[in-house]
Design a protein around this motif. Structure first.
Motif, PDB file in Angstrom:
ATOM      1  N   ILE A 162      -0.407  13.496  -9.086  1.00 56.49           N
ATOM      2  CA  ILE A 162      -1.525  14.044  -8.311  1.00 56.49           C
ATOM      3  C   ILE A 162      -0.950  14.788  -7.110  1.00 56.49           C
ATOM      4  CG2 ILE A 162      -3.474  13.445  -6.801  1.00 56.49           C
ATOM      5  CD1 ILE A 162      -4.218  11.310  -8.658  1.00 56.49           C
ATOM      6  N   ALA A 163      -1.375  16.030  -6.919  1.00 60.49           N
ATOM      7  CA  ALA A 163      -0.944  16.775  -5.736  1.00 60.49           C
ATOM      8  C   ALA A 163      -2.095  16.822  -4.758  1.00 60.49           C
ATOM      9  CB  ALA A 163      -0.547  18.195  -6.129  1.00 60.49           C
ATOM     10  N   ASN A 164      -1.836  16.374  -3.527  1.00 59.73           N
ATOM     11  CA  ASN A 164      -2.910  16.378  -2.532  1.00 59.73           C
ATOM     12  C   ASN A 164      -2.373  16.765  -1.166  1.00 59.73           C
ATOM     13  OD1 ASN A 164      -5.706  15.974  -2.137  1.00 59.73           O
ATOM     14  ND2 ASN A 164      -5.267  14.100  -1.001  1.00 59.73           N
ATOM     15  N   PHE A 172      -8.357  19.561  -1.988  1.00 60.23           N
ATOM     16  CA  PHE A 172      -8.010  18.305  -1.308  1.00 60.23           C
ATOM     17  C   PHE A 172      -8.921  17.183  -1.790  1.00 60.23           C
ATOM     18  CE2 PHE A 172      -8.813  15.469   2.417  1.00 60.23           C
ATOM     19  CZ  PHE A 172      -7.537  14.920   2.501  1.00 60.23           C
ATOM     20  N   ILE A 173      -8.316  16.025  -2.031  1.00 56.80           N
ATOM     21  CA  ILE A 173      -9.089  14.821  -2.383  1.00 56.80           C
ATOM     22  C   ILE A 173      -9.173  13.959  -1.132  1.00 56.80           C
ATOM     23  CG2 ILE A 173      -9.249  12.843  -3.942  1.00 56.80           C
ATOM     24  CD1 ILE A 173      -6.928  14.254  -5.584  1.00 56.80           C
ATOM     25  N   GLU A 174     -10.383  13.552  -0.771  1.00 58.06           N
ATOM     26  CA  GLU A 174     -10.560  12.731   0.430  1.00 58.06           C
ATOM     27  C   GLU A 174      -9.894  11.355   0.236  1.00 58.06           C
ATOM     28  OE1 GLU A 174     -12.245  13.646   3.214  1.00 58.06           O
ATOM     29  OE2 GLU A 174     -13.117  15.544   2.477  1.00 58.06           O
ATOM     30  N   PRO A 176     -10.718   8.149   0.895  1.00 53.85           N
ATOM     31  CA  PRO A 176     -11.425   7.039   0.236  1.00 53.85           C
ATOM     32  C   PRO A 176     -11.521   7.204  -1.289  1.00 53.85           C
ATOM     33  CG  PRO A 176     -12.586   7.729   2.209  1.00 53.85           C
ATOM     34  CD  PRO A 176     -11.491   8.732   2.003  1.00 53.85           C
ATOM     35  N   ALA A 177     -11.672   8.441  -1.748  1.00 50.16           N
ATOM     36  CA  ALA A 177     -11.753   8.681  -3.195  1.00 50.16           C
ATOM     37  C   ALA A 177     -10.413   8.357  -3.861  1.00 50.16           C
ATOM     38  CB  ALA A 177     -12.142  10.131  -3.472  1.00 50.16           C
ATOM     39  N   LEU A 178      -9.345   8.716  -3.184  1.00 58.08           N
ATOM     40  CA  LEU A 178      -8.014   8.434  -3.733  1.00 58.08           C
ATOM     41  C   LEU A 178      -7.751   6.930  -3.778  1.00 58.08           C
ATOM     42  CD1 LEU A 178      -5.288  10.815  -2.274  1.00 58.08           C
ATOM     43  CD2 LEU A 178      -5.655  10.185  -4.658  1.00 58.08           C
ATOM     44  N   GLU A 179      -8.174   6.265  -2.724  1.00 60.37           N
ATOM     45  CA  GLU A 179      -7.950   4.826  -2.639  1.00 60.37           C
ATOM     46  C   GLU A 179      -8.714   4.099  -3.758  1.00 60.37           C
ATOM     47  OE1 GLU A 179      -8.807   3.297   1.219  1.00 60.37           O
ATOM     48  OE2 GLU A 179      -7.913   1.347   0.763  1.00 60.37           O
ATOM     49  N   ALA A 180      -9.957   4.534  -3.987  1.00 60.47           N
ATOM     50  CA  ALA A 180     -10.758   3.923  -5.056  1.00 60.47           C
ATOM     51  C   ALA A 180     -10.097   4.164  -6.409  1.00 60.47           C
ATOM     52  CB  ALA A 180     -12.171   4.510  -5.034  1.00 60.47           C
ATOM     53  N   PHE A 181      -9.507   5.338  -6.555  1.00 62.01           N
ATOM     54  CA  PHE A 181      -8.800   5.676  -7.795  1.00 62.01           C
ATOM     55  C   PHE A 181      -7.598   4.744  -7.989  1.00 62.01           C
ATOM     56  CE2 PHE A 181      -5.187   8.143  -9.527  1.00 62.01           C
ATOM     57  CZ  PHE A 181      -5.688   8.502 -10.766  1.00 62.01           C
ATOM     58  N   LEU A 182      -6.806   4.571  -6.938  1.00 63.71           N
ATOM     59  CA  LEU A 182      -5.601   3.729  -7.029  1.00 63.71           C
ATOM     60  C   LEU A 182      -5.967   2.300  -7.426  1.00 63.71           C
ATOM     61  CD1 LEU A 182      -3.678   4.984  -3.869  1.00 63.71           C
ATOM     62  CD2 LEU A 182      -3.041   5.353  -6.272  1.00 63.71           C
ATOM     63  N   LYS A 205      -8.926  14.792   8.369  1.00 63.56           N
ATOM     64  CA  LYS A 205      -8.753  14.617   6.918  1.00 63.56           C
ATOM     65  C   LYS A 205      -7.581  13.689   6.579  1.00 63.56           C
ATOM     66  CE  LYS A 205     -11.963  17.371   5.406  1.00 63.56           C
ATOM     67  NZ  LYS A 205     -13.139  16.778   4.777  1.00 63.56           N
ATOM     68  N   ARG A 206      -6.806  13.315   7.584  1.00 59.54           N
ATOM     69  CA  ARG A 206      -5.611  12.521   7.269  1.00 59.54           C
ATOM     70  C   ARG A 206      -5.982  11.107   6.825  1.00 59.54           C
ATOM     71  NH1 ARG A 206      -1.633  15.042  11.877  1.00 59.54           N
ATOM     72  NH2 ARG A 206      -1.971  17.150  11.081  1.00 59.54           N
ATOM     73  N   TYR A 207      -5.142  10.533   6.006  1.00 59.05           N
ATOM     74  CA  TYR A 207      -5.332   9.169   5.516  1.00 59.05           C
ATOM     75  C   TYR A 207      -3.948   8.531   5.459  1.00 59.05           C
ATOM     76  CZ  TYR A 207      -3.817  11.603   1.335  1.00 59.05           C
ATOM     77  OH  TYR A 207      -3.096  12.376   0.465  1.00 59.05           O
ATOM     78  N   ASP A 208      -3.909   7.199   5.385  1.00 56.37           N
ATOM     79  CA  ASP A 208      -2.622   6.501   5.487  1.00 56.37           C
ATOM     80  C   ASP A 208      -2.120   6.090   4.103  1.00 56.37           C
ATOM     81  OD1 ASP A 208      -0.427   5.078   6.204  1.00 56.37           O
ATOM     82  OD2 ASP A 208      -1.481   3.609   7.457  1.00 56.37           O
TER      83      ASP A 208
END
Ligand code: PLP
Length: 370
Positions: A162-164, A172-174, A176-182, A205-208
């Motif tokens: 996945i490239a983000n 760009f994937i937000e 929270p959406a990425l976290e739910a995916f993981l 837009k940053r996430y950890d």
């Protein structure tokens, strides 16, 4: 009869198309090199930071010896920055090296790798180079469809790329959406989250993703010094993941894959927050200028979170190549993306203000003539 060497899956690989070098365009079109504008490879238009140049000059004295294979200083600096143990870090000769290492480390020939339509070309290359099977999920609005990616996972799937933000579309994937995916990806499938452009993200837009690495043993985050850090020519990238993954990458990695000068420059660049901020601000202003020009010209573009924009330059499948040729003749190098299945589009890297103006002027002319 000519011999055919190598496995068929290697012969089937389409060669990677890199941005045209300035010298080649000058020769081909009889132009003055100094007046050519290159906005084709998502490089930092500011070039290298001065801090890195100074560190490189010092490192030159060491070049009679092999590089530090374990890159002690650079790994320590990264470990400190991201608050992870140094063993969680793997260095690559650019992050492309990491992407390929990941495919070889986690996937066997014949098993499958999932990635999205219109995502970075190296995912297809790494998959094919291994004789693995690609499962390519259709894009939605030129970006990743995470639900479709989850649904497409098969029993033999071992890796997801996945490239983000994504290249070449800039989507760009937000977080929270990425976290739910993981959370939903089976634990035997490794997720490579390629964050080559993460330093350009606006603060909101940053996430950890490093916190996710601590939580998910199947997640590998890939980053690079080639974009916002301005060191594309030196080839330094890195992965952060738990030791179960990094241990395998390290076994496969060439022992001296990051050279002495590159290691020294990367340590200096990592500490140069001012350069990063300047780069991100320049990029944001350039993005506003380019998209304002596209709006004025009535051109569709994909909202971008990287240091480039994908713009539709016509409604026929010859448009990208035609406008690209006109731009080349005017001394502006951008990236045609027909090889990505986007023949009506061009990808332009955001440059210095004067480079953006040269591109806009050449584009206006190309469209008026075309
Ligand atoms: C999404 C993405 N990942 C990885 C890379 C590889 O960059 P490098 O090998 O220079 O680190 C790029 C470069 O264009 C990219 O766009």
């Amino acid at each position: 009869m000519t011999m055919q060497y190598g496995p068929s899956y290697v012969r089937q690989i389409a060669p990677y198309i890199a941005g045209k070098p300035i010298s080649e365009v000058a020769r081909e079109f009889g132009l003055d090199e100094a007046r050519i504008v290159k906005l084709a490879s998502n490089e930092n238009p500011l070039g290298m930071p001065d801090s890195a140049k100074a560190a490189m000059a010092t490192a030159v004295a060491e070049l009679g010896r092999y590089p530090d294979s374990n890159a002690f200083e650079l790994k320590e600096a990264l470990a400190k920055r991201y608050e992870v143990p140094a063993e969680w870090i793997t260095l690559g000769n650019g992050s492309n090296d990491i992407l390929e290492l990941a495919a070889h480390a986690f996937v066997e020939k014949g098993q499958s790798i999932v990635y999205a339509q219109y995502s970075f070309a190296v995912y297809a290359l790494a998959t094919q180079g291994l004789g693995a099977r690609a499962i390519v999920t259709p894009a939605v609005k030129y970006g990743h469809d995470l639900d479709a990616m989850l649904r497409s996972i098969e029993p033999d799937t071992r890796l997801i790329f996945i490239a983000n933000p994504n290249n070449p579309t800039g989507t760009f994937i937000e977080g929270p959406a990425l976290e739910a995916f993981l959370e939903k990806v089976p634990k035997n499938v490794v997720v490579v989250l390629d964050e080559a452009y993460t330093e350009y993200l606006p603060v909101e837009k940053r996430y950890d993703s490093i916190a996710w690495v601590r939580r998910y043993s199947n997640l590998l985050v890939s980053r690079t010094f080639s974009k916002a850090y301005g060191l594309a020519g030196l080839r330094v990238g890195f992965a952060i993941a738990q030791p179960e993954l990094t241990d395998l990458l390290n076994r496969l990695r060439q022992p001296f894959n990051v050279n002495t000068i590159a290691q020294a420059a990367a340590v200096a660049a990592l500490g140069d927050r001012a350069f990063l901020e300047k780069s991100a601000a320049l990029n944001a202003a350039g993005y506003r200028r380019l998209t304002e020009a596209f709006d004025k010209l009535g051109l569709e573009y994909v909202p971008s979170f990287g240091n480039f924009v994908l713009v539709r330059v016509g409604n026929d499948d010859g448009a990208g190549a035609r406008v690209n040729l006109a731009l080349l003749k005017a001394g502006v190098i951008v990236r045609p993306v027909g090889n990505y299945g986007l023949p009506q589009w061009l990808r332009v890297t955001i440059g210095l203000p004067e480079e953006n103006e040269a591109f806009i002027a050449a584009l206006e002319q190309a469209l008026a003539v075309g």
